[in-house]
Design a protein around this motif. Sequence first.
Motif, PDB file in Angstrom:
ATOM      1  N   PHE A 202       0.862  -1.180   0.000  1.00 53.43           N
ATOM      2  CA  PHE A 202       0.000   0.000   0.000  1.00 53.43           C
ATOM      3  C   PHE A 202       0.901   1.232   0.000  1.00 53.43           C
ATOM      4  N   SER A 203       0.590   2.210  -0.832  1.00 55.34           N
ATOM      5  CA  SER A 203       1.454   3.400  -0.824  1.00 55.34           C
ATOM      6  C   SER A 203       0.703   4.645  -1.255  1.00 55.34           C
ATOM      7  N   ASN A 204       1.179   5.780  -0.738  1.00 54.77           N
ATOM      8  CA  ASN A 204       0.823   7.100  -1.264  1.00 54.77           C
ATOM      9  C   ASN A 204       2.089   7.946  -1.232  1.00 54.77           C
ATOM     10  N   ARG A 205       1.984   9.240  -1.395  1.00 52.77           N
ATOM     11  CA  ARG A 205       3.190  10.070  -1.499  1.00 52.77           C
ATOM     12  C   ARG A 205       3.923  10.244  -0.169  1.00 52.77           C
ATOM     13  N   SER A 206       3.322   9.828   0.926  1.00 55.97           N
ATOM     14  CA  SER A 206       3.965  10.027   2.225  1.00 55.97           C
ATOM     15  C   SER A 206       4.396   8.735   2.909  1.00 55.97           C
ATOM     16  N   MET A 207       3.927   7.577   2.418  1.00 57.20           N
ATOM     17  CA  MET A 207       4.221   6.334   3.126  1.00 57.20           C
ATOM     18  C   MET A 207       4.028   5.128   2.212  1.00 57.20           C
ATOM     19  N   MET A 208       4.799   4.065   2.482  1.00 59.02           N
ATOM     20  CA  MET A 208       4.582   2.772   1.857  1.00 59.02           C
ATOM     21  C   MET A 208       4.579   1.715   2.949  1.00 59.02           C
ATOM     22  N   ILE A 209       3.629   0.806   2.871  1.00 61.73           N
ATOM     23  CA  ILE A 209       3.587  -0.324   3.801  1.00 61.73           C
ATOM     24  C   ILE A 209       3.646  -1.609   2.992  1.00 61.73           C
ATOM     25  N   ASP A 210       4.663  -2.408   3.282  1.00 53.99           N
ATOM     26  CA  ASP A 210       4.879  -3.702   2.634  1.00 53.99           C
ATOM     27  C   ASP A 210       4.483  -4.762   3.648  1.00 53.99           C
ATOM     28  N   PHE A 211       3.376  -5.454   3.372  1.00 57.35           N
ATOM     29  CA  PHE A 211       2.811  -6.362   4.364  1.00 57.35           C
ATOM     30  C   PHE A 211       2.938  -7.812   3.921  1.00 57.35           C
ATOM     31  N   ASN A 212       3.636  -8.610   4.734  1.00 58.82           N
ATOM     32  CA  ASN A 212       3.753 -10.049   4.514  1.00 58.82           C
ATOM     33  C   ASN A 212       2.575 -10.712   5.223  1.00 58.82           C
ATOM     34  N   VAL A 213       1.589 -11.181   4.453  1.00 57.77           N
ATOM     35  CA  VAL A 213       0.357 -11.701   5.031  1.00 57.77           C
ATOM     36  C   VAL A 213       0.614 -12.998   5.788  1.00 57.77           C
ATOM     37  N   ILE A 214       1.497 -13.850   5.275  1.00 54.43           N
ATOM     38  CA  ILE A 214       1.766 -15.138   5.906  1.00 54.43           C
ATOM     39  C   ILE A 214       2.425 -14.946   7.278  1.00 54.43           C
TER      40      ILE A 214
END
Length: 283
Positions: A202-214
């Motif tokens: 998930f990302s926008n101009r102020s942040m990115m979140i990389d989520f490992n669901v497992i």
Amino acid sequence: MKIAIVGEKERATAWEKHLRKLSIVKEVVITNNLAGSDDTDTVLLIDDSNENLLHLLNSIRAGNHTYLISKLPTDAEMLEKVYHASEEAEVNVQFSHWPSLSESVHWIKQQIVKPDLFQIKKESVPMNYKVINIEDFEHDWIDELALIIKWMGGNIHRYEVKPIVIGDHYLGLTISLRFENAAVASIQYLSTTDKEKHQRIFSNRSMMIDFNVIKQKARILKLNDLNRISTQEKVFDPSDTAEWSVVQFIKSIQVHQPTLFSPYDALTTANAVKKIKSLMDKN
């Protein structure tokens, strides 16, 4: 509050444990059918049958707030009936769409309210490493699509769909969605891998979140006070999701607010599924 749990006894007993912890719940009844819940107005309907939407519709028409616990149904015609019936009866209906009900997604949505980019990569191991079940195949990508629709809405401006197919057997699928606000979401799904992988970005101009669901681990990347990229990590415990979902369902009834995954969300998803399947058939 008296609640009826309708469904197979072993599964119903597990859900009863969650309800017993809530002070507002005075009595829980386990029954095999809706007819056994005449003196209640709130129902947990555990039903994976092909008739679960019909059973849900009957519960709504009986005036019951109902939580349907099943794989996400996609029959648009029946879901439209469910949506209108719930509106007319003024009852709350929640679907057990686990990605939307998870603590991790709830937290991420608070950090990035409006993503510019929503990217999902999922690879699944087939049963016995060789059998690809079409129902499991559809459930996997539809669950991810429903998460996107719930978050971003149904105002999709453009669909791009390309399946991986051998003969008439689907092995994978790439979906790209462009929304009217210029946001983009994509799903890359493969059903034939030898190792599970499930990642949401998930990302926008102020942040990115990389989520490992497992692993239920999020990496958060954002600018610090020195205008440099900093990284943080947050780990979630998915074991409380079912209990949390019941609490939120009951809370929605108390405060007269929509549920976390409502008939409108299910209907909007079903309409998008119908469009994507029609594009798959053309490839």
